[in-house]
Design an enzyme around this catalytic site. Sequence first.
Site, short mmCIF file in Angstrom:
data_model
loop_
_atom_site.label_atom_id
_atom_site.label_comp_id
_atom_site.label_asym_id
_atom_site.label_seq_id
_atom_site.Cartn_x
_atom_site.Cartn_y
_atom_site.Cartn_z
N LYS A 138 -21.74 21.99 48.03
CA LYS A 138 -21.21 20.69 48.47
C LYS A 138 -22.31 19.62 48.57
O LYS A 138 -22.15 18.51 48.08
CB LYS A 138 -20.52 20.83 49.83
CG LYS A 138 -19.29 21.70 49.83
CD LYS A 138 -18.64 21.71 51.20
CE LYS A 138 -19.45 22.42 52.27
NZ LYS A 138 -19.54 23.87 52.05
N THR A 139 -23.39 19.97 49.25
CA THR A 139 -24.44 18.99 49.49
C THR A 139 -25.05 18.50 48.18
O THR A 139 -25.24 17.30 47.97
CB THR A 139 -25.54 19.60 50.39
OG1 THR A 139 -24.98 19.93 51.66
CG2 THR A 139 -26.68 18.63 50.59
N GLU B 73 -19.32 14.72 51.87
CA GLU B 73 -19.29 16.18 51.87
C GLU B 73 -18.17 16.62 52.82
O GLU B 73 -18.11 16.18 53.96
CB GLU B 73 -20.64 16.72 52.33
CG GLU B 73 -20.72 18.22 52.33
CD GLU B 73 -22.14 18.72 52.59
OE1 GLU B 73 -22.26 19.87 53.06
OE2 GLU B 73 -23.11 17.98 52.33
#
Length: 464
Positions: free
Chosen positions: A121-122, A165
């Site tokens: 995600k990051t 995110e």
Amino acid sequence: MAPGIPAAMERPHFIGIGGAGMSGIAKILARRGAKVAGSDAKESGTAEALRALGATVHIGHAAGHLADDASCVVVSSAIRADNPELLRAAELLIPVVHRSDALASLMQGLRAIAVAGTHGKTTTTSMLAVALSELGLDPSYAIGGDLAGPGTNATHGEGDIFVAEADESDRSFQKYDPEVAIVLNVELDHHANYASMDEIYDSFETFVGKIVPGGTLVVSADQSGAVELTRRVRDLSSLNIVTYGESETADVRVHKITPRGLTSEVTVVLNGKFLTFTVSVPGSHYAHNAVAALAAGVALGIPAHNLASALGKYTGVKRRLQLKGEAAGVQVIDSYAHHPTEMTADLEAMRGAASDSRLLVVFQPHLFSRTQELGTEMGQALALADASVVLDIYPAREDPIPGVTSTLIIDAAKAAGADVTAVHDKAAVPEVIAGMAKPGDLVLTMGAGDVTDLGPQILDHMSS
């Protein structure tokens, strides 16, 4: 022009303001003109950055830190019920707002891209933030890590796009209403909150169901959990689905990934045309993240060739295979990987980058519950390294579980043929690694806890 400050957020107080997710929201609010305050357990660069934006940051938690006129108290799932500032908020009848609700309020009125998945995600959120900024679109964004370039985890932009995110760990991603959602993968993790894959799928289905009518789901065509999720949501009439990956059926097909040291060259087939671009981090998993970002941007109407060029400007996120330095011919790299899938992906990427050099790993398990459920798989992943040092479990928000220690991982690693050593004193690691490393070796510090602090210490020890 981006929206202003939601009414409840005019004078927010953040408990744990230094955390990656909390500090990002606080920074955006401060830049929008809110009177931000909060507290954190210890002093940090993040606290200083917030003060530079005009925020009041207290160190330590005490009832007196909460101003009587605070408009709300913002908390994450990590804040315990007996926190003195939370108790004081109840006495003063100040509304308590979860981090995810605060973030959702900041996205109102903007074209939101929410990036979800068990892993990646990051990185993917960061790739989008960098590429959209490079194209002059001035997005707002909130990321769970600091970009290596801008050096921040969040910003308030004047454009109409907000990239966020979306955290599934506590189901908070269900609060968002994105125009585009990315699902990179779906696996069982966060065992304190999810008892089964069915619960995970239900949670992701709810997230996908919040995409605005006519919006787009960008989802992996390769990862089994993502494929199953796609099957479950395929009949949602208001949803556009764009798949990406190496599968022949993918809408955005990964044709080829060519490793080039610590970078990769990626060729995709999009609308019947070949498109090649560079990803400035190693490993096929990061290449796939970039393709997901590409597909999401295209779903917003941004030309693919412009996005592809801009994605090449991404230089990484802190703690995501971040080069910390080199000493005595040994490179030290930091990895946030803490789930076996992430560990395997980063170890395979570094194995490819290492070529004929040795790969040495310093691994710190994260959470007792995760180690209890996945310790065997963690140990098996460490067999990809030439040698590993395993630290005690980093507890984070959890209390110990009887019988759950790093020994679970070490035994599994040894059974898989790994060369692994237990080190219980973290301060001893730099000397241990200095005794193991030879010129040309790569040292990887790995885990979601404070193992990241060891990189500079190892380099100092190697230098001396």
